[in-house]
Design a protein around this motif. Structure first.
Motif, PDB file in Angstrom:
ATOM      1  N   GLY A 150      34.076  19.442  87.918  1.00 47.44           N
ATOM      2  CA  GLY A 150      33.440  17.943  87.375  1.00 47.44           C
ATOM      3  C   GLY A 150      34.113  17.919  86.110  1.00 47.44           C
ATOM      4  O   GLY A 150      34.233  17.957  85.344  1.00 47.44           O
ATOM      5  N   ASN A 151      33.183  16.432  86.489  1.00 45.56           N
ATOM      6  CA  ASN A 151      34.751  15.302  85.171  1.00 45.56           C
ATOM      7  C   ASN A 151      33.830  15.769  83.847  1.00 45.56           C
ATOM      8  O   ASN A 151      34.631  15.522  82.364  1.00 45.56           O
ATOM      9  N   THR A 152      32.706  15.753  83.766  1.00 44.88           N
ATOM     10  CA  THR A 152      32.286  16.177  82.429  1.00 44.88           C
ATOM     11  C   THR A 152      32.295  17.142  81.736  1.00 44.88           C
ATOM     12  O   THR A 152      32.399  17.261  80.825  1.00 44.88           O
ATOM     13  N   VAL A 153      32.254  18.799  82.529  1.00 44.23           N
ATOM     14  CA  VAL A 153      32.466  19.676  82.086  1.00 44.23           C
ATOM     15  C   VAL A 153      34.158  20.034  81.319  1.00 44.23           C
ATOM     16  O   VAL A 153      34.470  20.635  80.451  1.00 44.23           O
ATOM     17  N   VAL A 154      35.446  19.067  82.085  1.00 48.65           N
ATOM     18  CA  VAL A 154      36.349  19.454  81.488  1.00 48.65           C
ATOM     19  C   VAL A 154      36.374  18.010  80.388  1.00 48.65           C
ATOM     20  O   VAL A 154      37.227  18.816  79.534  1.00 48.65           O
ATOM     21  N   MET A 155      36.418  16.830  80.727  1.00 43.60           N
ATOM     22  CA  MET A 155      35.652  16.168  79.245  1.00 43.60           C
ATOM     23  C   MET A 155      35.313  17.086  77.822  1.00 43.60           C
ATOM     24  O   MET A 155      35.931  16.624  77.138  1.00 43.60           O
ATOM     25  N   SER A 156      33.524  18.033  77.904  1.00 43.54           N
ATOM     26  CA  SER A 156      33.686  18.516  77.195  1.00 43.54           C
ATOM     27  C   SER A 156      34.235  19.733  76.186  1.00 43.54           C
ATOM     28  O   SER A 156      33.858  20.447  75.640  1.00 43.54           O
ATOM     29  N   LYS A 157      35.138  19.962  77.296  1.00 44.20           N
ATOM     30  CA  LYS A 157      36.498  21.448  77.348  1.00 44.20           C
ATOM     31  C   LYS A 157      35.412  22.641  77.295  1.00 44.20           C
ATOM     32  O   LYS A 157      35.444  23.285  76.695  1.00 44.20           O
ATOM     33  N   GLN A 158      34.312  22.455  78.401  1.00 41.61           N
ATOM     34  CA  GLN A 158      34.180  23.842  77.970  1.00 41.61           C
ATOM     35  C   GLN A 158      34.204  24.546  79.830  1.00 41.61           C
ATOM     36  O   GLN A 158      34.312  25.543  79.724  1.00 41.61           O
ATOM     37  N   VAL A 159      35.790  23.856  80.617  1.00 39.07           N
ATOM     38  CA  VAL A 159      36.534  24.324  82.023  1.00 39.07           C
ATOM     39  C   VAL A 159      37.543  25.699  80.988  1.00 39.07           C
ATOM     40  O   VAL A 159      38.574  24.971  80.390  1.00 39.07           O
ATOM     41  N   TYR A 160      37.450  26.901  81.033  1.00 40.09           N
ATOM     42  CA  TYR A 160      38.683  28.021  80.711  1.00 40.09           C
ATOM     43  C   TYR A 160      39.402  28.536  82.076  1.00 40.09           C
ATOM     44  O   TYR A 160      40.582  28.213  82.715  1.00 40.09           O
ATOM     45  N   PHE A 161      38.965  29.192  82.662  1.00 36.88           N
ATOM     46  CA  PHE A 161      39.518  30.196  83.900  1.00 36.88           C
ATOM     47  C   PHE A 161      38.723  30.116  84.931  1.00 36.88           C
ATOM     48  O   PHE A 161      38.683  30.767  86.032  1.00 36.88           O
ATOM     49  N   TRP A 162      37.171  29.100  84.644  1.00 38.59           N
ATOM     50  CA  TRP A 162      36.607  29.407  85.765  1.00 38.59           C
ATOM     51  C   TRP A 162      36.158  27.987  85.935  1.00 38.59           C
ATOM     52  O   TRP A 162      35.166  28.067  84.717  1.00 38.59           O
ATOM     53  N   PRO A 163      35.928  27.628  87.403  1.00 37.32           N
ATOM     54  CA  PRO A 163      35.612  26.369  87.292  1.00 37.32           C
ATOM     55  C   PRO A 163      34.052  25.854  86.863  1.00 37.32           C
ATOM     56  O   PRO A 163      33.277  27.311  87.607  1.00 37.32           O
ATOM     57  N   LYS A 164      33.091  24.755  87.084  1.00 40.50           N
ATOM     58  CA  LYS A 164      32.010  24.406  86.992  1.00 40.50           C
ATOM     59  C   LYS A 164      31.637  22.866  87.872  1.00 40.50           C
ATOM     60  O   LYS A 164      32.315  22.266  87.797  1.00 40.50           O
ATOM     61  N   ASP A 165      30.565  23.394  87.916  1.00 41.42           N
ATOM     62  CA  ASP A 165      29.842  21.660  88.324  1.00 41.42           C
ATOM     63  C   ASP A 165      31.312  21.467  89.918  1.00 41.42           C
ATOM     64  O   ASP A 165      31.859  20.287  89.519  1.00 41.42           O
ATOM     65  N   ILE A 166      31.721  22.413  90.949  1.00 43.22           N
ATOM     66  CA  ILE A 166      32.853  21.918  91.604  1.00 43.22           C
ATOM     67  C   ILE A 166      33.275  21.264  92.484  1.00 43.22           C
ATOM     68  O   ILE A 166      31.891  20.770  93.074  1.00 43.22           O
ATOM     69  N   THR A 167      33.454  20.832  93.105  1.00 43.84           N
ATOM     70  CA  THR A 167      33.929  19.311  93.255  1.00 43.84           C
ATOM     71  C   THR A 167      35.310  18.814  93.545  1.00 43.84           C
ATOM     72  O   THR A 167      36.194  19.571  92.915  1.00 43.84           O
ATOM     73  N   LEU A 168      35.868  17.702  95.105  1.00 44.76           N
ATOM     74  CA  LEU A 168      37.233  18.123  95.379  1.00 44.76           C
ATOM     75  C   LEU A 168      37.330  16.888  95.430  1.00 44.76           C
ATOM     76  O   LEU A 168      38.407  16.507  95.755  1.00 44.76           O
ATOM     77  N   ASP A 169      36.914  15.867  94.217  1.00 38.39           N
ATOM     78  CA  ASP A 169      37.283  13.921  94.266  1.00 38.39           C
ATOM     79  C   ASP A 169      38.944  13.898  93.993  1.00 38.39           C
ATOM     80  O   ASP A 169      38.934  13.121  94.354  1.00 38.39           O
ATOM     81  N   ALA A 170      39.185  15.268  92.558  1.00 39.05           N
ATOM     82  CA  ALA A 170      40.370  14.438  92.369  1.00 39.05           C
ATOM     83  C   ALA A 170      41.260  15.199  93.725  1.00 39.05           C
ATOM     84  O   ALA A 170      42.463  14.023  93.801  1.00 39.05           O
ATOM     85  N   TYR A 171      40.526  16.253  94.588  1.00 26.72           N
ATOM     86  CA  TYR A 171      41.949  16.268  95.800  1.00 26.72           C
ATOM     87  C   TYR A 171      41.632  15.228  96.870  1.00 26.72           C
ATOM     88  O   TYR A 171      42.999  14.491  97.455  1.00 26.72           O
ATOM     89  N   THR A 172      40.611  14.248  96.539  1.00 26.40           N
ATOM     90  CA  THR A 172      39.895  13.094  97.541  1.00 26.40           C
ATOM     91  C   THR A 172      41.093  11.907  97.483  1.00 26.40           C
ATOM     92  O   THR A 172      41.889  11.824  97.970  1.00 26.40           O
ATOM     93  N   ARG A 173      41.268  11.989  96.077  1.00 28.72           N
ATOM     94  CA  ARG A 173      41.774  10.602  95.910  1.00 28.72           C
ATOM     95  C   ARG A 173      43.308  10.906  95.086  1.00 28.72           C
ATOM     96  O   ARG A 173      43.705   9.894  96.179  1.00 28.72           O
ATOM     97  N   VAL A 174      43.745  12.152  95.714  1.00 28.17           N
ATOM     98  CA  VAL A 174      45.540  12.063  95.688  1.00 28.17           C
ATOM     99  C   VAL A 174      45.360  11.996  97.327  1.00 28.17           C
ATOM    100  O   VAL A 174      47.137  11.072  97.594  1.00 28.17           O
ATOM    101  N   LEU A 175      44.905  13.409  97.903  1.00 31.14           N
ATOM    102  CA  LEU A 175      45.063  12.664  99.901  1.00 31.14           C
ATOM    103  C   LEU A 175      44.975  11.310 100.338  1.00 31.14           C
ATOM    104  O   LEU A 175      45.379  10.476 101.233  1.00 31.14           O
ATOM    105  N   GLY A 176      43.840  10.514  99.206  1.00 29.89           N
ATOM    106  CA  GLY A 176      43.341   9.594  99.860  1.00 29.89           C
ATOM    107  C   GLY A 176      44.849   7.685  99.637  1.00 29.89           C
ATOM    108  O   GLY A 176      44.528   7.465 100.727  1.00 29.89           O
TER     109      GLY A 176
END
Length: 309
Positions: free
Chosen positions: A56-82
């Protein structure tokens, strides 16, 4: 069967006569630890990017993601393929990479094979001249003016022809031919009436699969990851490679981030950091799919070709 050598180490002898030292030394442990740490420096960044790309955007922007995803979402891939033009860019990039690799290997082989033969008069001078581009370059502006005079600007050929000759790849292939293909094999073929092209096509190339696979991978990865020439020398939308399209996508997301959040009233959208991670994964996966098929040739081709002949 086992026995001790002159230094007192226990050595086992296999049925084929091969010898292996059974004693595990401290230096072996140090080497294993070093190799594991070296592997981690390559694997961990990739896992980190993969985790960010589906978080998720919030956890990434707050630097909480290291080696395991949090708040899993495929929105970024949807935008790339969209993006409707993304499929075209992906297919176009694959075609350009394929043609570039084939032409690059032809040019590299045509340069390396003659230079590996001692019977070629003046081969040291030719080698020196062909190695000059490895150390010196005219620069972007002279290259642009040259491509303009050649009428290849804003064409597909400006993405292929300028870089198909690689001095580094030519040197590796030349050394491989010198160290691997015995002269006696070619001399016997000459006695049977074979021409140079027949020897190259029916003897040399079939025996050079490791170096051919290795350099093909070098060419393909280099073309697939490059987008600077696409940025400088092309304007048509139909000539945009996937790397440059993703660069534009990330850049536009970064510029419009604040405005987009304001217009949507705080709706969830992929941030540039998440979008960048998804873009990296999107263009890396095709190379990861191809590499296992060439892995058995890769190490052998690189090590033998890197030895000066």
């Amino acid at each position: 069967m086992s026995k001790k050598n002159v230094r007192g180490e226990e050595v086992s002898t296999s049925a084929g006569g091969a010898h292996a030292v059974n004693k595990f030394r401290i230096s072996d442990a140090v080497m294993i630890i070093f190799i594991v740490l070296l592997c981690l420096t390559c694997v961990l960044p990739f896992i980190h990017v993969a985790a960010k790309s589906i978080s998720g955007n919030t956890v990434v922007m707050s630097k909480q993601v290291y080696f395991w995803p949090k708040d899993i979402t495929l929105d970024a891939y949807t935008r790339v393929l969209g993006d409707s033009t993304m499929t075209h860019s992906m297919l176009f990039s694959a075609i350009v990479t394929l043609v570039f690799t084939l032409l690059g290997m032809v040019v590299c082989t045509c340069a390396a094979y003659p230079l590996s033969k001692k019977r070629l008069k003046g081969r040291h001078i030719f080698t020196f001249l062909l190695m000059v581009p490895m150390y010196f370059s005219a620069g972007i502006i002279p290259a642009y003016l040259l491509y303009q005079d050649l009428h290849i600007l804003d064409t597909v050929w400006v993405l292929i022809l300028p870089l198909i000759y690689s001095p580094y790849n030519m040197l590796i292939m030349k050394n491989y031919f010198q160290s691997t293909i015995p002269d006696s094999l070619e001399e016997s073929a000459f006695l049977d009436g074979a021409t140079n092209f027949q020897i190259l096509g029916k003897i040399v190339l079939p025996l050079s699969k490791p170096i051919l696979a290795t350099l093909s991978l070098f060419y393909a990865v280099g073309r697939w990851n490059s987008y600077a020439d696409n940025m400088y020398y092309t304007r048509s939308a139909d000539l945009k490679l996937i790397q440059y399209k993703l660069y534009q996508l990330v850049a536009s997301a970064a510029e419009a981030q604040t405005a987009s959040l304001a217009d949507t009233g705080g709706a969830t959208q992929s941030t540039p950091e998440v979008l960048q991670a998804a873009s990296i994964m999107f263009v890396t996966i095709p190379i990861l799919v191809i590499y296992p098929f060439l892995q058995k040739y890769f190490v052998q081709g690189t090590m033998i070709g890197a030895v000066k002949g």
